[in-house]
Each structure stands twice: as structure tokens, then as C-alpha cells.
Design an enzyme around this catalytic site. Structure first.
Site, short mmCIF file in Angstrom:
data_model
loop_
_atom_site.label_atom_id
_atom_site.label_comp_id
_atom_site.label_asym_id
_atom_site.label_seq_id
_atom_site.Cartn_x
_atom_site.Cartn_y
_atom_site.Cartn_z
N ASP A 208 42.08 42.13 34.56
CA ASP A 208 41.39 41.36 33.54
C ASP A 208 40.79 42.35 32.53
OD1 ASP A 208 40.33 38.71 32.77
OD2 ASP A 208 38.39 39.49 33.36
N LYS B 161 46.23 40.07 32.33
CA LYS B 161 45.73 39.36 31.14
C LYS B 161 45.41 40.41 30.09
CE LYS B 161 43.00 35.82 33.63
NZ LYS B 161 41.60 35.37 33.82
N ARG C 128 42.65 30.29 47.81
CA ARG C 128 43.48 31.49 48.02
C ARG C 128 44.81 31.16 48.68
NH1 ARG C 128 40.50 36.19 46.95
NH2 ARG C 128 38.30 36.16 47.49
#
Ligand code: IMP
Ligand code: MG
Length: 179
Positions: free
Chosen positions: A102, A130, A164
Site C-alpha cells: 500500500d 496499489k 481471511r
């Protein structure tokens, strides 16, 4: 589909196909070598297991848990080591297996810390990236999927320790975290 899921971003089939491709690339990279393959707990565990099962390369497995906040055991400035490697990585080829990159903070600091132990090499393979969110200069050597700036769950990824075990990667409904 899970009711908290907005839509499925990556199906089980898409993930399986891509993980096989990347495993084959890693086999080529590590030919005649024996890397230490490091699972970053907990998010990477599902990807890690599927990846190593598709690799032919003999490898050693190891596990690490890190966070950039909270009550940990060893702090290295920006990073808290909750669980360190069992292996001595000096002179070894290290492959870090991550679920998602991220801001790049976690892996930027982790890579710096592991490099101080003088491994032969450190490479990163991530399931998701990302790139639009990046704050630190960190480029993974291998990425399975680049995604937009959406909060995703499943295939190891969580929101508040949930989801998860979903077999796919889905976009979490905003109503779940905005309520
Ligand atoms: P970074 O240090 O900002 O790159 O943080 C990466 C970590 O944030 C990942 O290992 C995940 O634990 C978490 N994370 C970032 N984006 C997501 C997401 O969309 N879903 C679930 N966890 C995420
Ligand atoms: Mg994580």
C-alpha cells in the site's frame, strides 16, 4: 459471495492461474539456489502456501510478523518486529512474500532491516500492489496483480481480522467500515 463484499475483484481461478505463472518465474530466478522464503504473517499465509506448492525450487520456509504500530517486542524505529526469522540469512537468498503493498512503509523498512544482516539477495513477491498509494520508494520484484485504490479482503487479507478465509479477493462494502 460474502454479504459484506461489494464485488469480487479476483476469482479463485484468476488467482490460481497467476500464482502458477509467478511461481514459474521464481523457479527460473532461483535455479540452482536454495532461497529462504519468508511469509509475512498473517496476511500472506494463503498466498505463501499456494506459491510454494507451485515452486519446484528447493527452499527453506520462514515466518515473520511485523507492524508499524502497536505493542511489539523489538522496535527498529519505524518497524515493530513481533516475530523474527528463525534462520540466519547471512549469505542467503531471501524471498519476501507479502499480501499487499500500500504505502510501501512496511516493506521499505523491513527490506532495509534485513539487508543489514548481509543476505546474498532480497527479493519481494507480492500478491497485490496499489501503486497509487505509494509513499516510500519501494518496488516489488514480482507482482501478481496491480489494483486500484480500494480496500480488499479475502485470500488472507482481513478487515479487523475477518474475511481471511474467503477463497477470492473482494472489495469490502464501505458500509462495513463507515458505520
Ligand atoms: P503498507 O506498509 O502501507 O504498504 O501496508 C501494507 C499492509 O497494510 C498490508 O500488509 C496489509 O496488512 C495492510 N493493507 C493495505 N491495504 C489493504 C487492503 O486493501 N486490505 C487489507 N489489508 C490492507
Ligand atoms: Mg500485512
Amino acid at each position: 459471495m460474502h454479504p459484506d463484499c461489494e464485488r469480487i475483484l479476483l476469482t479463485e481461478e484468476q488467482i490460481t492461474r497467476r500464482v502458477k505463472e509467478v511461481a514459474a518465474q521464481l523457479d527460473k530466478l532461483y535455479e540452482n539456489r536454495k532461497p529462504v522464503v519468508v511469509c509475512i504473517l498473517k496476511g500472506s499465509v494463503v498466498f505463501f502456501v499456494d506459491l510454494i506448492r507451485n515452486m519446484q525450487t528447493p527452499c527453506e520456509l520462514d515466518f515473520m510478523a511485523v507492524s508499524s504500530y502497536g505493542a511489539g517486542t523489538t522496535s527498529t524505529g519505524e518497524l515493530i518486529i513481533k516475530k523474527d526469522l528463525a534462520a540466519d540469512i547471512r549469505g542467503r537468498d531471501v524471498l519476501i512474500v507479502e499480501d499487499i503493498i500500500d504505502s510501501g512503509n512496511t516493506l521499505y523498512h523491513l527490506k532495509k532491516m534485513l539487508n543489514k544482516r548481509e543476505p546474498a539477495s532480497v527479493n519481494i513477491v507480492t500478491l497485490l500492489d496499489k501503486p497509487a498509494r505509494r509513499q516510500m520508494p519501494l518496488e516489488p520484484e514480482y507482482t501478481c496483480f496491480e489494483i486500484e485504490d480500494e480496500f480488499v479482503i479475502g485470500y488472507g487479507l482481513d478487515y479487523a481480522e475477518n474475511y481471511r478465509n474467503l477463497p477470492y479477493v473482494g472489495i469490502l462494502k464501505r458500509s462495513v467500515y463507515e458505520k
